[in-house]
Design a protein around this motif. Structure first.
Motif, PDB file in Angstrom:
ATOM      1  N   SER A   1      48.278  14.107 -20.748  1.00  0.00           N
ATOM      2  CA  SER A   1      47.614  12.805 -20.792  1.00  0.00           C
ATOM      3  C   SER A   1      47.354  12.502 -22.259  1.00  0.00           C
ATOM      4  CB  SER A   1      46.327  12.831 -19.975  1.00  0.00           C
ATOM      5  OG  SER A   1      45.515  13.902 -20.362  1.00  0.00           O
ATOM      6  N   GLY A   2      46.930  11.271 -22.539  1.00  0.00           N
ATOM      7  CA  GLY A   2      46.722  10.888 -23.934  1.00  0.00           C
ATOM      8  C   GLY A   2      47.989  10.290 -24.521  1.00  0.00           C
TER       9      GLY A   2
ATOM     10  N   SER B   1      51.624  11.860 -24.102  1.00  0.00           N
ATOM     11  CA  SER B   1      51.913  12.472 -22.813  1.00  0.00           C
ATOM     12  C   SER B   1      53.373  12.387 -22.384  1.00  0.00           C
ATOM     13  CB  SER B   1      51.005  11.897 -21.729  1.00  0.00           C
ATOM     14  OG  SER B   1      51.154  10.506 -21.677  1.00  0.00           O
TER      15      SER B   1
ATOM     16  N   SER C   1      45.357   1.626 -29.396  1.00  0.00           N
ATOM     17  CA  SER C   1      46.433   0.999 -28.635  1.00  0.00           C
ATOM     18  C   SER C   1      46.690  -0.418 -29.118  1.00  0.00           C
ATOM     19  CB  SER C   1      46.122   1.018 -27.150  1.00  0.00           C
ATOM     20  OG  SER C   1      44.831   0.534 -26.926  1.00  0.00           O
TER      21      SER C   1
ATOM     22  N   LEU D   1      53.095   7.288 -27.857  1.00  0.00           N
ATOM     23  CA  LEU D   1      52.818   5.948 -27.364  1.00  0.00           C
ATOM     24  C   LEU D   1      52.211   5.064 -28.455  1.00  0.00           C
ATOM     25  CD1 LEU D   1      53.179   4.631 -24.668  1.00  0.00           C
ATOM     26  CD2 LEU D   1      50.801   5.100 -24.186  1.00  0.00           C
TER      27      LEU D   1
ATOM     28  N   ASN E   1      53.681   1.528 -29.419  1.00  0.00           N
ATOM     29  CA  ASN E   1      52.820   0.345 -29.458  1.00  0.00           C
ATOM     30  C   ASN E   1      52.875  -0.343 -30.801  1.00  0.00           C
ATOM     31  OD1 ASN E   1      51.723   0.258 -26.936  1.00  0.00           O
ATOM     32  ND2 ASN E   1      50.059   1.656 -27.423  1.00  0.00           N
TER      33      ASN E   1
END
Lengths: 460, 312
Positions: free
Chosen positions: A76-77, A80, A259, A283, A287
């Motif tokens: 997770s995070g 991930s 994010s 991620l 992003n």
């Protein structure tokens, strides 16, 4: 490397006969191996967790007939997706170590019948891309599950925290994805080994490519993830881009797990720089690059993401078009080891493996092979087998696991994102070049290595 | 780049950042102001909105979580973003009504602490259920095709089209809710009920139904916030809790029950946060909004537009 003497213990005898019983004489011959050029000969039949020859240390000797590896990845995070792919590769490595397949045939030290006669078992942990969580998870693997080797990463903060713990507990740490200079620089440890290159080498590989593409006399602006990794990427990119005559206008830290980068990007757009470096990964990287393109930044400036990978490019979609960066490994690298890993991974999971997956797989096999060469899981002996080990069987040409800082000296793939129209089936990037290891790197007394103090083997 | 452009960029980014706070805070504020109900599950409604939005918009691949273990590879019905924008508020409105009827109503006469405990518990259940079923990893929420890419604005230059869309959608919704509360019979009953519940009941007006609708509207706003806020970043099980605190802060700064207050406070917080990031004080952006809240509450404990009677 000297292995333990010639006395045959009860356990050795049991293991040897056990191995012979299950795989027959041919399997045994494969297990004992015919030396291998990597160093030292495999011994006769494997000495396992021989408690008679070596004192207890960390989780040595191994009890029972299975040996446990700990796979500590972000499930997770922000990192991930990388973690999930790493986990797939770890499971594949475990399967191949126990049953053969993949690279096992090409690793002369490995038999495909467990390691040193032990069946390989594993425990998984979720680091949540957080150093404290990762440390707790690794602690549990070491204390409760008796792991003899922990592997993981994705987040250098995680890798550094866990390898510090491993040094303290005398348990091996095989770093997976960690790119900070500090992992094999100021935070290096005797018990940790890194196959992945670092930010310094990225700077060395990327700067000439960027200069050739965008010319000299450029100004650049950096947004970097505000922890060990991002900080060293910012430093190294600044150093090597300055060397080719570029000038850094500003560099701004962003918290890990941000994010929404819109405000940071507005400021970058207003800076008037020619090139924007997004030192973000996972991620966060997907992003920041897609938000930059969405805000139209690519119309006025060139975007560079110094380190990326297949899942990131996939998540960024069309935004990755034309973006340069270095990658750990890619399935497009065409050689036997690379192709055989890609095939094995695709057969198992029906998907193209990412760079972090190749690292996870390679590091697990590398540890197992070192233990086979050492003839024992006794950590100081395994460490000595890995130090200055020369190999060319993980898909990136000739490599050396340098003894002075435990940093692999290897080549660096440089990639460029494909336009959305050309992206297909796990193929999101164009491999620009694989920069030879002769063109990157640094001596043991310079660069990040100058700050490295490895610490003790544990048998001094 | 001129100073004017810098300032305008900060204002526009602040407006966008604040818009999500406003959407959440308006719903929270009308529930708190009208029903005197402290809804800590408001962030969970945002979370539900975001996941429902993902579900309705496209096909989301599953890589971990219970559903993936059961062999389900993806979820979603792929109706597109516009469908999500229409359907999610309706679904979350119904969820809100069910929540009022079966959870909130029995807690109206109980202390705030009980309300906080039950709604916070509910929020944790929703969050962990989603995590267990769909996995903890973040999902990118694709922007609607018609609003992706930059738009060129005078002075400012390029600005992401979708972020302008967020500001516009927020404005329309907030004006709609304001008009409903201020200018309709329904709004009049709700306002009267807020002032003197007993008197309204004596006049023969049943309040349970308007309250039900107020709760539903508040929930639907949180659901919309999830859909419009999703494409700004990513969707994961933590986003609800992350939004809850700034939303409460917005309500408290603006004054409980005041829609105008929520708008002013949301925009102030958004602009301050963005201004700190864009002027190079990114590390202080979180500290900044809490410091602003502390200062305002010291000077005006009832919030910017709150009246002292409301606080009692």
């Amino acid at each position: 490397m000297p292995t333990n003497g010639s006395s045959v213990s009860r356990r050795q005898l049991l293991q040897t006969t056990g191995a012979a019983g299950t795989v027959g004489i041919a399997g045994l011959a494969g297990c004992s191996g015919d030396g291998g050029d990597g160093g030292g000969g495999g011994g006769d039949g494997g000495d396992g967790g021989d408690s008679d020859s070596y004192p207890a240390l960390g989780n040595f000797p191994v009890e029972g007939d299975t040996v446990t590896f700990g796979f500590n990845v972000p499930q997770s995070g922000p990192y991930s997706s990388e973690g999930q792919d790493e986990l797939r590769a770890y499971q594949l490595a475990k399967k191949h170590l126990n049953n053969g397949g993949g690279w096992i045939e090409d690793f002369e030290d490995l038999s495909g019948d467990g390691v040193l006669g032990y069946t390989v078992d594993s425990v998984n942990g979720d680091t949540a891309t957080d150093a404290d969580t990762a440390r707790q998870s690794a602690q549990r693997m070491i204390n409760r599950d008796d792991a003899v080797m922990v592997s993981g990463g994705s987040s250098s903060a995680v890798a550094i925290a866990v390898q510090g713990l491993c040094q303290q507990e005398n348990v091996m740490f095989m770093a997976c994805l960690t790119h900070s200079n500090d992992t094999t620089g100021k935070d290096c440890v005797r018990y940790g080994f890194r196959e992945m290159f670092n930010a310094y080498m990225t700077g060395q590989a990327l700067a000439p490519v960027l200069e050739e593409e965008y010319g000299s006399d450029n100004t650049f602006y950096q947004l970097y993830a505000d922890y060990s990794w991002g900080q060293t990427v910012q430093e190294s990119m600044n150093q090597f881009l300055s060397d080719v005559g570029w000038e850094e206008l500003n560099s701004v830290p962003t918290p890990l797990g941000t994010s929404d980068f819109s405000s940071y990007l507005s400021e970058a757009a207003n800076s008037g720089a020619d090139v924007l470096l997004l030192d973000h990964y996972g991620l966060d990287g997907a992003n920041s690059v897609s938000q930059a393109v969405n805000a139209g930044l690519d119309e006025d400036m060139e975007i560079v993401v110094p380190l990326y990978n297949r899942p990131m490019a996939q998540a960024a979609g069309g935004s990755i078009e034309g973006v340069f960066g270095t990658i750990a490994w890619d399935s497009q690298i065409d050689n036997d080891a690379s192709n055989s890993f890609t095939t094995a991974f695709e057969d198992e999971y029906d998907r193209v493996p990412s760079g972090p997956a190749q690292l996870a797989y390679a590091q697990t096999l590398q540890y197992a092979a070192a233990a086979e060469r050492a003839g024992t899981f006794y950590p100081p002996e395994v460490i000595r087998e890995l130090e200055d080990y020369e190999y060319d069987n993980v898909g990136l040409g000739q490599e050396t696991m340098r003894a002075c800082d435990h940093q692999a000296q290897r080549s660096i793939p440089v990639a460029r994102g494909l336009p959305e129209s050309e992206q297909s089936d796990g193929n999101f990037i164009d491999l620009v070049q694989v920069t030879s290891r002769d063109d990157v790197g640094y001596a043991c007394d310079s660069g990040p290595a100058a700050e490295c103090e490895l610490g003790e083997y544990g048998d001094e | 780049m001129t100073v004017l452009a810098d300032i305008l960029t900060i204002l526009l980014n602040g407006l966008q950042q604040g818009a999500i706070y406003v959407l959440l805070a308006v719903g929270l504020s009308i529930i708190l102001g009208t029903l005197k109900f402290v809804n800590f599950a408001h962030g969970a409604l945002y979370l539900i909105g975001a996941y429902l939005g993902l579900f309705i918009t496209g096909q989301v691949p599953l890589s971990n979580g219970q559903l993936a273990d059961w062999g389900i590879e993806a979820y979603g019905i792929g109706l597109g973003f516009t469908a999500a924008l229409v359907l999610v508020p309706i679904i979350v409105f119904i969820i809100g009504i069910l929540m009022e009827r079966f959870v909130a109503r029995s807690f109206y006469d109980r202390p705030d602490t009980d309300q906080i405990l039950v709604t916070f518990g509910l929020a944790v259940i929703v969050q962990e259920l989603l995590r267990a079923l769909l996995g903890g990893s973040s999902q990118p929420f694709p922007q609607p095709g018609w609003a992706s890419g930059p738009i060129s604005l005078p002075i400012i230059g390029n600005f992401p089209r979708w972020r302008l869309g967020v500001i516009a959608i927020t404005a329309v919704l907030v004006i709609g809710v304001y008009a409903l509360v201020e200018y309709t019979d329904f709004g009049l009953i709700v306002q009267a009920g807020t002032l003197d519940e007993e008197m309204v009941r004596l006049l023969g007006i049943r309040l349970s139904r308007p309250y039900l609708v107020v709760f539903g509207i508040g929930a639907a706003l949180a659901g919309v916030a999830g859909v419009v806020g999703g494409p700004l970043a990513n969707v994961n099980p933590n986003i609800g809790t992350e939004q809850l605190v700034p939303a409460f802060l917005t309500v408290v700064i603006g004054g409980v029950g005041k829609i105008e207050g929520a708008v002013v406070a949301g925009l102030m917080l958004g602009t301050l946060q963005v201004a700190l990031i864009q002027t190079g004080y990114a590390a202080w952006s979180q500290v900044g909004i809490y410091a602003l809240a502390a200062v305002i509450l010291l000077v005006r404990p009832q919030g910017l537009l709150g009246s002292e009677v409301d606080v009692a």
